[in-house]
Design a protein around this motif. Structure first.
Motif, PDB file in Angstrom:
ATOM      1  N   MET A  97       0.853  -1.192   0.000  1.00 24.59           N
ATOM      2  CA  MET A  97       0.000   0.000   0.000  1.00 24.59           C
ATOM      3  C   MET A  97       0.885   1.237   0.000  1.00 24.59           C
ATOM      4  O   MET A  97       1.867   1.315   0.719  1.00 24.59           O
ATOM      5  N   PRO A  98       0.563   2.247  -0.820  1.00 29.03           N
ATOM      6  CA  PRO A  98       1.402   3.450  -0.869  1.00 29.03           C
ATOM      7  C   PRO A  98       1.330   4.237   0.430  1.00 29.03           C
ATOM      8  O   PRO A  98       0.393   4.108   1.209  1.00 29.03           O
ATOM      9  N   ASP A  99       2.348   5.025   0.634  1.00 29.02           N
ATOM     10  CA  ASP A  99       2.419   5.870   1.826  1.00 29.02           C
ATOM     11  C   ASP A  99       1.295   6.892   1.769  1.00 29.02           C
ATOM     12  O   ASP A  99       1.145   7.623   0.798  1.00 29.02           O
ATOM     13  N   THR A 100       0.474   6.953   2.813  1.00 31.65           N
ATOM     14  CA  THR A 100      -0.675   7.853   2.809  1.00 31.65           C
ATOM     15  C   THR A 100      -0.343   9.223   3.390  1.00 31.65           C
ATOM     16  O   THR A 100      -1.136  10.139   3.294  1.00 31.65           O
ATOM     17  N   GLN A 101       0.815   9.356   4.033  1.00 30.14           N
ATOM     18  CA  GLN A 101       1.201  10.644   4.603  1.00 30.14           C
ATOM     19  C   GLN A 101       1.731  11.554   3.503  1.00 30.14           C
ATOM     20  O   GLN A 101       2.539  11.134   2.681  1.00 30.14           O
ATOM     21  N   PRO A 102       1.298  12.823   3.450  1.00 32.25           N
ATOM     22  CA  PRO A 102       1.816  13.737   2.435  1.00 32.25           C
ATOM     23  C   PRO A 102       3.298  14.009   2.681  1.00 32.25           C
ATOM     24  O   PRO A 102       3.729  14.188   3.807  1.00 32.25           O
ATOM     25  N   ASN A 103       4.049  14.016   1.589  1.00 28.21           N
ATOM     26  CA  ASN A 103       5.478  14.290   1.687  1.00 28.21           C
ATOM     27  C   ASN A 103       5.683  15.788   1.493  1.00 28.21           C
ATOM     28  O   ASN A 103       5.263  16.351   0.493  1.00 28.21           O
ATOM     29  N   ASP A 104       6.331  16.439   2.451  1.00 31.99           N
ATOM     30  CA  ASP A 104       6.480  17.891   2.400  1.00 31.99           C
ATOM     31  C   ASP A 104       7.449  18.354   1.321  1.00 31.99           C
ATOM     32  O   ASP A 104       7.347  19.475   0.827  1.00 31.99           O
ATOM     33  N   ASP A 105       8.419  17.497   0.934  1.00 31.29           N
ATOM     34  CA  ASP A 105       9.425  17.914  -0.053  1.00 31.29           C
ATOM     35  C   ASP A 105       8.828  18.013  -1.457  1.00 31.29           C
ATOM     36  O   ASP A 105       9.133  18.923  -2.202  1.00 31.29           O
ATOM     37  N   VAL A 106       7.982  17.028  -1.799  1.00 28.56           N
ATOM     38  CA  VAL A 106       7.464  16.953  -3.172  1.00 28.56           C
ATOM     39  C   VAL A 106       5.979  17.260  -3.160  1.00 28.56           C
ATOM     40  O   VAL A 106       5.188  16.496  -2.611  1.00 28.56           O
ATOM     41  N   PRO A 107       5.563  18.377  -3.760  1.00 29.99           N
ATOM     42  CA  PRO A 107       4.118  18.673  -3.804  1.00 29.99           C
ATOM     43  C   PRO A 107       3.399  17.677  -4.716  1.00 29.99           C
ATOM     44  O   PRO A 107       3.947  17.210  -5.706  1.00 29.99           O
ATOM     45  N   GLU A 108       2.157  17.384  -4.344  1.00 29.11           N
ATOM     46  CA  GLU A 108       1.357  16.449  -5.122  1.00 29.11           C
ATOM     47  C   GLU A 108       0.920  17.117  -6.426  1.00 29.11           C
ATOM     48  O   GLU A 108       0.476  18.263  -6.421  1.00 29.11           O
ATOM     49  N   THR A 109       1.032  16.403  -7.526  1.00 29.73           N
ATOM     50  CA  THR A 109       0.590  16.969  -8.796  1.00 29.73           C
ATOM     51  C   THR A 109      -0.927  16.879  -8.898  1.00 29.73           C
ATOM     52  O   THR A 109      -1.563  16.094  -8.185  1.00 29.73           O
ATOM     53  N   ALA A 110      -1.487  17.657  -9.799  1.00 27.81           N
ATOM     54  CA  ALA A 110      -2.941  17.650  -9.991  1.00 27.81           C
ATOM     55  C   ALA A 110      -3.404  16.270 -10.453  1.00 27.81           C
ATOM     56  O   ALA A 110      -4.457  15.791 -10.035  1.00 27.81           O
TER      57      ALA A 110
END
Length: 59
Positions: A1-14
């Motif tokens: 399962m992918p990591d569900t916590q947002p990573n602060d270094d890389v912004p999520e793309t649209a």
């Protein structure tokens, strides 16, 4: 399962956000369908309430 916590270094793309949202909506719909099968009386009552809300909605 992918990591569900947002990573602060890389912004999520649209595109990633849309894919995540689409998966969430699919899961939500599946859960609703399961609940409707398990509780048909409650599901029917909910449909009736929704229809009444739509009938009385004013533009």
């Amino acid at each position: 399962m992918p990591d569900t916590q947002p990573n602060d270094d890389v912004p999520e793309t649209a595109a990633q956000r849309r894919a995540r949202r689409a998966q969430f909506l699919r899961d939500l719909m599946e859960a609703r369908e399961l609940r409707d099968r398990v509780q048909p009386r409650r599901a029917r009552a909910a449909r009736m309430r929704q229809q009444m809300r739509m009938r009385t909605f004013r533009w």
